[in-house]
Design an enzyme around this catalytic site. Structure first.
Site, PDB file in Angstrom:
ATOM      1  N   GLU A 125      11.509  -6.041 -10.938  1.00 27.32           N
ATOM      2  CA  GLU A 125      12.653  -5.875 -10.033  1.00 27.32           C
ATOM      3  C   GLU A 125      12.127  -5.774  -8.602  1.00 27.32           C
ATOM      4  O   GLU A 125      10.980  -5.383  -8.396  1.00 27.32           O
ATOM      5  CB  GLU A 125      13.428  -4.599 -10.382  1.00 27.32           C
ATOM      6  CG  GLU A 125      12.605  -3.352 -10.141  1.00 27.32           C
ATOM      7  CD  GLU A 125      13.130  -2.123 -10.860  1.00 27.32           C
ATOM      8  OE1 GLU A 125      14.116  -1.572 -10.389  1.00 27.32           O
ATOM      9  OE2 GLU A 125      12.535  -1.735 -11.886  1.00 27.32           O
ATOM     10  N   LYS A 169      11.148  -4.468  -4.973  1.00 31.65           N
ATOM     11  CA  LYS A 169      10.810  -3.159  -4.421  1.00 31.65           C
ATOM     12  C   LYS A 169      11.548  -3.050  -3.093  1.00 31.65           C
ATOM     13  O   LYS A 169      11.225  -3.745  -2.129  1.00 31.65           O
ATOM     14  CB  LYS A 169       9.302  -3.043  -4.212  1.00 31.65           C
ATOM     15  CG  LYS A 169       8.889  -1.696  -3.672  1.00 31.65           C
ATOM     16  CD  LYS A 169       7.379  -1.527  -3.771  1.00 31.65           C
ATOM     17  CE  LYS A 169       6.960  -0.097  -3.499  1.00 31.65           C
ATOM     18  NZ  LYS A 169       7.259   0.361  -2.153  1.00 31.65           N
ATOM     19  N   ASP A 218      12.781  -1.785   0.416  1.00 26.42           N
ATOM     20  CA  ASP A 218      12.114  -1.087   1.506  1.00 26.42           C
ATOM     21  C   ASP A 218      13.099  -0.127   2.177  1.00 26.42           C
ATOM     22  O   ASP A 218      13.652  -0.418   3.236  1.00 26.42           O
ATOM     23  CB  ASP A 218      11.577  -2.113   2.510  1.00 26.42           C
ATOM     24  CG  ASP A 218      10.519  -1.503   3.402  1.00 26.42           C
ATOM     25  OD1 ASP A 218      10.146  -0.341   3.174  1.00 26.42           O
ATOM     26  OD2 ASP A 218      10.066  -2.189   4.332  1.00 26.42           O
ATOM     27  N   TYR A 233      17.416   2.935  -9.760  1.00 29.62           N
ATOM     28  CA  TYR A 233      16.356   2.316 -10.571  1.00 29.62           C
ATOM     29  C   TYR A 233      15.563   3.302 -11.428  1.00 29.62           C
ATOM     30  O   TYR A 233      14.651   2.907 -12.150  1.00 29.62           O
ATOM     31  CB  TYR A 233      15.407   1.491  -9.705  1.00 29.62           C
ATOM     32  CG  TYR A 233      14.804   2.242  -8.524  1.00 29.62           C
ATOM     33  CD1 TYR A 233      13.972   3.325  -8.703  1.00 29.62           C
ATOM     34  CD2 TYR A 233      15.074   1.830  -7.220  1.00 29.62           C
ATOM     35  CE1 TYR A 233      13.430   3.994  -7.632  1.00 29.62           C
ATOM     36  CE2 TYR A 233      14.529   2.503  -6.121  1.00 29.62           C
ATOM     37  CZ  TYR A 233      13.714   3.581  -6.340  1.00 29.62           C
ATOM     38  OH  TYR A 233      13.185   4.255  -5.279  1.00 29.62           O
ATOM     39  N   LYS A 252       2.679  -5.873  -4.216  1.00 31.47           N
ATOM     40  CA  LYS A 252       3.110  -5.951  -2.827  1.00 31.47           C
ATOM     41  C   LYS A 252       3.042  -7.380  -2.286  1.00 31.47           C
ATOM     42  O   LYS A 252       2.144  -8.138  -2.636  1.00 31.47           O
ATOM     43  CB  LYS A 252       2.220  -5.047  -1.949  1.00 31.47           C
ATOM     44  CG  LYS A 252       2.279  -3.567  -2.301  1.00 31.47           C
ATOM     45  CD  LYS A 252       3.604  -2.918  -2.032  1.00 31.47           C
ATOM     46  CE  LYS A 252       3.721  -2.254  -0.689  1.00 31.47           C
ATOM     47  NZ  LYS A 252       2.892  -1.148  -0.366  1.00 31.47           N
ATOM     48  N   CYS A 293     -16.320   9.396  28.584  1.00 34.02           N
ATOM     49  CA  CYS A 293     -14.929   9.668  28.190  1.00 34.02           C
ATOM     50  C   CYS A 293     -13.981   9.343  29.341  1.00 34.02           C
ATOM     51  O   CYS A 293     -14.156   9.854  30.449  1.00 34.02           O
ATOM     52  CB  CYS A 293     -14.797  11.136  27.796  1.00 34.02           C
ATOM     53  SG  CYS A 293     -13.086  11.657  27.583  1.00 34.02           S
ATOM     54  N   CYS A 348     -12.278  12.788  30.760  1.00 29.21           N
ATOM     55  CA  CYS A 348     -12.956  13.881  31.463  1.00 29.21           C
ATOM     56  C   CYS A 348     -14.320  13.484  32.025  1.00 29.21           C
ATOM     57  O   CYS A 348     -14.972  14.286  32.673  1.00 29.21           O
ATOM     58  CB  CYS A 348     -13.108  15.088  30.536  1.00 29.21           C
ATOM     59  SG  CYS A 348     -14.321  14.841  29.228  1.00 29.21           S
ATOM     60  N   CYS A 376     -16.261  12.040  22.596  1.00 31.70           N
ATOM     61  CA  CYS A 376     -16.459  12.689  23.889  1.00 31.70           C
ATOM     62  C   CYS A 376     -17.128  14.032  23.633  1.00 31.70           C
ATOM     63  O   CYS A 376     -16.749  14.761  22.717  1.00 31.70           O
ATOM     64  CB  CYS A 376     -15.093  12.888  24.536  1.00 31.70           C
ATOM     65  SG  CYS A 376     -15.076  14.162  25.791  1.00 31.70           S
ATOM     66  N   CYS A 382     -12.321  18.925  28.020  1.00 32.63           N
ATOM     67  CA  CYS A 382     -11.679  17.608  28.039  1.00 32.63           C
ATOM     68  C   CYS A 382     -10.165  17.769  27.887  1.00 32.63           C
ATOM     69  O   CYS A 382      -9.679  18.216  26.850  1.00 32.63           O
ATOM     70  CB  CYS A 382     -12.227  16.720  26.928  1.00 32.63           C
ATOM     71  SG  CYS A 382     -11.407  15.115  26.884  1.00 32.63           S
TER      72      CYS A 382
HETATM   73  S1  IVH Z   1      10.237   3.180  -9.331  1.00 29.71           S
HETATM   74  C1  IVH Z   1       7.634   7.057 -10.567  1.00 29.71           C
HETATM   75  N1  IVH Z   1      11.465   1.060  -8.459  1.00 29.71           N
HETATM   76  O1  IVH Z   1       8.742   2.632  -3.850  1.00 29.71           O
HETATM   77  C2  IVH Z   1       7.968   6.076  -9.521  1.00 29.71           C
HETATM   78  N2  IVH Z   1      10.487   2.505  -6.844  1.00 29.71           N
HETATM   79  O2  IVH Z   1       5.875   3.110  -3.647  1.00 29.71           O
HETATM   80  C3  IVH Z   1       9.366   5.591  -9.622  1.00 29.71           C
HETATM   81  N3  IVH Z   1      10.849   1.812  -4.528  1.00 29.71           N
HETATM   82  O3  IVH Z   1       8.910   6.125  -3.967  1.00 29.71           O
HETATM   83  C4  IVH Z   1       9.679   4.606  -8.572  1.00 29.71           C
HETATM   84  N4  IVH Z   1      12.042   0.022  -4.978  1.00 29.71           N
HETATM   85  O4  IVH Z   1      10.881   4.842  -2.927  1.00 29.71           O
HETATM   86  C5  IVH Z   1      10.774   2.155  -8.116  1.00 29.71           C
HETATM   87  N5  IVH Z   1      12.635  -0.811  -7.818  1.00 29.71           N
HETATM   88  C6  IVH Z   1      11.947   0.258  -7.491  1.00 29.71           C
HETATM   89  C7  IVH Z   1      11.695   0.592  -6.149  1.00 29.71           C
HETATM   90  C8  IVH Z   1      10.943   1.724  -5.868  1.00 29.71           C
HETATM   91  C9  IVH Z   1      11.530   0.773  -4.013  1.00 29.71           C
HETATM   92  C10 IVH Z   1      10.129   2.810  -3.727  1.00 29.71           C
HETATM   93  C11 IVH Z   1      10.390   4.248  -4.091  1.00 29.71           C
HETATM   94  C12 IVH Z   1       9.049   4.821  -4.411  1.00 29.71           C
HETATM   95  C13 IVH Z   1       8.135   3.878  -3.703  1.00 29.71           C
HETATM   96  C14 IVH Z   1       6.765   3.883  -4.340  1.00 29.71           C
END
Ligand code: IVH
Length: 707
Positions: free
Chosen positions: A130, A132, A134, A242, A330, A424, A427, A448, A454
């Site tokens: 799924e 991630k 932001d 999620y 990522k 520095c 100073c 420094c 300083c």
């Molecule tokens: S699962 C035990 N699913 O990513 C961990 N996290 O880097 C459960 N996040 O703190 C997290 N999308 O804020 C999960 N589909 C997703 C997510 C997700 C974003 C974030 C979340 C977490 C951070 C970890």
């Protein structure tokens, strides 16, 4: 051939001694970056670079588990909450995810999971994939279908109470109808802002002369942390569910089943959530999501994979801060080209001279970038970065961008290599690079030598003192500290607490100054007043002693309990023959360098004076631990022979979850040996030393009793 630097050696090729020194370096480096990121809001590493440091640390730790340090970054997550909201302790900690960056990392993830569970290559193992999101994570608790609480992640253990604000979100049901809804259900997910709403918000803010947000994530965070929920309501925040925390019953025994139940209960779930059968299929999902990324209408920074069966998730458990059953894959960082107009040298709290690249403004991943980190002198030399060069800038998340490379083909003919100052800039004192006593190598950082004379260091120390994880005084941030310092009104920490007294007799009281009024001045004095009582760990951290970051401050606070006992111990430990020295060196995670730094700090008369004047104003509270003790916490356990009910890694993880240490060899210090069939010399040794021996079944019974 030149020998490779330890930090460049692959984890799989490190020998033990190198691993040990790497873990030490990484702990210090990550702690320093955490302090910059969380404490000062001034990060210098990109997310990707920072993640790589953490990943390396975790990989070394999994190869050499017995070398895991007391101050290991893997034992910490995120930031401590502060500010106007009440606190909520998470019943189930809100942890973070481990990261993968390339296909190999994802194949390794599948292999690791299989190995841990003892599953053969061809036995079925499903994963969900799924996006991630932001945004920022949130935990929303329902009791009998009624929303009763919502908390931010905070440091993973304690978050902020943002119930009133979350209640304004159209995406979050206030009541869940339906027969099957459990009595208590804590739903977790991400709050985010869609691109369109972000743009509209920024145009409105701009039109009304307000500061705009740098990106949707900051906008979402800023909008959620409003004192007035009506403002939150006007910001059109969205939510995806999620995950979950405390629950009286789960609606399914798979991840996907629970997500489907969320959708039936009326929670938004991400439509790009799929089931996959192996790493190869996960990678296909990754590419599909990556292709859709620009048309989703909200920011995502990767793809999350989770083991589908919940009984497997349970068995896999966690490795300190992240689950073994999930990983975040990522996306690569975003890049752009710009021109380096100057290199500015900033002086930090410990005198470190840090080069900052000044760039012609350029948009990278939707954010205008004008500054980038250049790390240190060697990095500038290695990349041969010169003023006037065209450079590739990279940014990930909202961390300060970095220079990836120089475009040599665009270099001007008359350009000259950058000469790093040895004086520095603040100073004029000499700035030098320390030679490491054991390696004989020069430190990467030039410092420094001005110390207390300083002004840059003094200001930075004060900024650290009031920063979020230290004294955290509302209304007294980096900007205000710099102004009070320039005016000569706050030169050392104690001055903060006498500010109000001085103000009463002042010819120009604070309330009459530019940018201040009656209310804001009163609020500031009130906030200072409220901080006259402070927790011991925060206090030690606030002192800004070299090598004493948050984790170490907590370790010291936990060991000594009161400031008096701590100070006495350090002063006595000046004698390396003393019991106090032995005791402090025995703290797991404390070494010579730290003890040296503590002694230096208390040896310096100016520091003692500053400390005395501060202690005349504030009360340092004794340390109170909130950690749970179990029957096996602090005990050392050795597993030997064949385990039949679980793999060795699983047993080890179980032991560590309850605070025990797992060792590979039996000694007088061993508390339990868990022996399966085929146990040989270790069992014999345990018997000869009189160490308690348990069978696997006895071990499971013990763990069940605790858990
Ligand atoms: S699962 C035990 N699913 O990513 C961990 N996290 O880097 C459960 N996040 O703190 C997290 N999308 O804020 C999960 N589909 C997703 C997510 C997700 C974003 C974030 C979340 C977490 C951070 C970890």
């Amino acid at each position: 051939m030149a020998r490779a630097k330890t930090q460049d050696i692959k984890v799989s090729e490190l020998v033990r001694a190198q691993a040990k020194s790497e873990l030490k370096r990484l702990a210090a480096e990550i702690a320093a970056h955490d302090a910059l990121y969380y404490g000062e809001d001034a990060p210098v590493l990109s997310d990707a670079e920072y993640d790589r440091l953490r990943l390396r640390n975790e990989e070394i730790e999994s190869r050499f588990p017995d070398l895991i340090r007391g101050d290991s970054p893997s034992k910490r997550v995120g930031l401590r909450p502060s500010g106007p909201f009440g606190k909520i302790t998470h019943k189930v900690p809100m942890l973070s995810l481990g990261n993968g960056f390339d296909d190999a990392d994802i194949r390794d993830f599948e292999d690791r999971v299989r190995k841990f569970l003892g599953l053969k290559k061809n036995s079925p193992l499903e994963f969900t994939s799924e996006p991630k999101i932001d945004g920022l994570s949130i935990a929303i608790t329902y009791e009998n279908g009624e929303m009763v609480r919502a908390a931010t992640r905070g440091d993973g253990m304690i978050g902020e109470n943002v119930t009133a604000n979350v209640a304004t979100l159209g995406d979050v049901p206030k009541r869940v109808e339906g027969e099957g809804f459990p009595e208590i259900f804590e739903i977790r997910g991400e709050i985010y802002m869609a691109h369109a709403d972000f743009q509209e918000l920024n145009s409105q803010l701009e039109a009304s002369g307000n500061k705009v947000f740098a990106n949707p994530r900051n906008a979402a965070a800023g909008s959620l942390r409003q004192k007035n929920p009506e403002i939150t309501a006007s910001r059109r925040l969205k939510f995806f569910a999620y995950s979950w925390g405390e629950v009286t019953r789960l609606p399914s025994n798979t991840q996907m089943g629970v997500i489907e139940a969320f959708a039936e209960w009326g929670f938004p779930v991400n439509p790009h959530t799929h089931l996959n059968n192996n790493a190869e299929e996960l990678l296909v999902s990754y590419r599909e999501i990556e292709e859709r990324r620009s048309s989703l209408g909200y920011d995502i920074d990767g793809v999350v994979y989770k083991v589908n069966r919940l009984d497997y998730q349970e068995r896999l458990g966690f490795v300190s801060r992240s689950p073994r059953w999930a990983i975040a894959h990522k996306f690569p960082a975003e890049k752009a080209i710009s021109v380096l107009t100057d290199i500015e040298i900033q002086v930090g709290r410990t005198g470190a001279l840090t080069p900052v690249a000044k760039l012609e403004p350029v948009t990278v991943g939707g954010v205008v970038v004008q500054n980038a980190t250049l790390h240190n002198e060697d990095e500038i030399a290695r990349k041969d970065v010169r003023i006037g060069d065209s450079v590739v800038v990279q940014r990930a998340g909202d961390v300060i961008p970095q220079i990836v490379e120089v475009l040599l083909e665009n270099r001007r003919k008359n350009s000259k290599p950058f000469v790093f100052p040895t004086i520095c800039p603040a100073c004029g004192s000499h700035a030098s690079r320390e030679i490491h006593p054991s390696t004989g190598k020069a430190d990467a950082v030039r410092r420094c030598s001005g110390g207390l004379i300083c002004p840059a260091q003094a200001v930075e120390r004060l900024k650290h003192f009031v920063s979020r994880n230290a004294f955290d005084i509302d209304g007294l941030g980096a900007k205000q500290i710099a102004t009070f310092f320039e005016a000569g009104e706050i030169l050392k920490p104690g001055d903060i607490f006498t500010l109000e007294r001085g103000d009463r007799d002042s010819a120009s009281p604070l309330s009459t100054r530019e940018g201040w009024g009656e209310t804001s001045a009163r609020n500031l004095f009130g906030a200072i007043q409220a901080r006259r009582r402070i927790e011991l760990d925060r206090f030690i951290y606030a002192l800004g002693i070299r090598h004493i970051g948050e984790t170490n401050a907590r370790l010291l606070a936990k060991t000594y309990g009161s400031f008096g006992a701590f100070q006495d111990a350090v002063l006595t430990a000046r004698d390396t023959e003393s019991d106090a020295y032995e005791e402090i060196m025995n703290i797991d995670g404390v070494g010579e360098v730290m003890v040296g730094a503590l002694i230096d700090f208390f040896d310096e008369p100016h520091n003692r004076e500053a400390l005395d004047s501060l202690l005349a104003e504030v009360e340092v509270l004794d340390f109170k631990s909130n950690e749970q003790e179990t029957e096996i916490s602090g005990k050392t356990i050795v597993f030997t022979g064949t385990l039949e009910m679980m793999t060795r890694s699983e047993a080890k993880a179980q032991a560590e979850r309850f605070g025990a240490k797992v060792s590979g060899s039996v000694s007088k210090k061993t508390d339990y040996v868990v022996a399966g069939p085929g146990a040989g010399s270790k069992l014999k040794k345990a018997e000869s030393l009189g160490v308690a021996v348990l069978s696997e079944a006895e071990w499971i019974a013990l763990v069940d009793k605790i858990g």
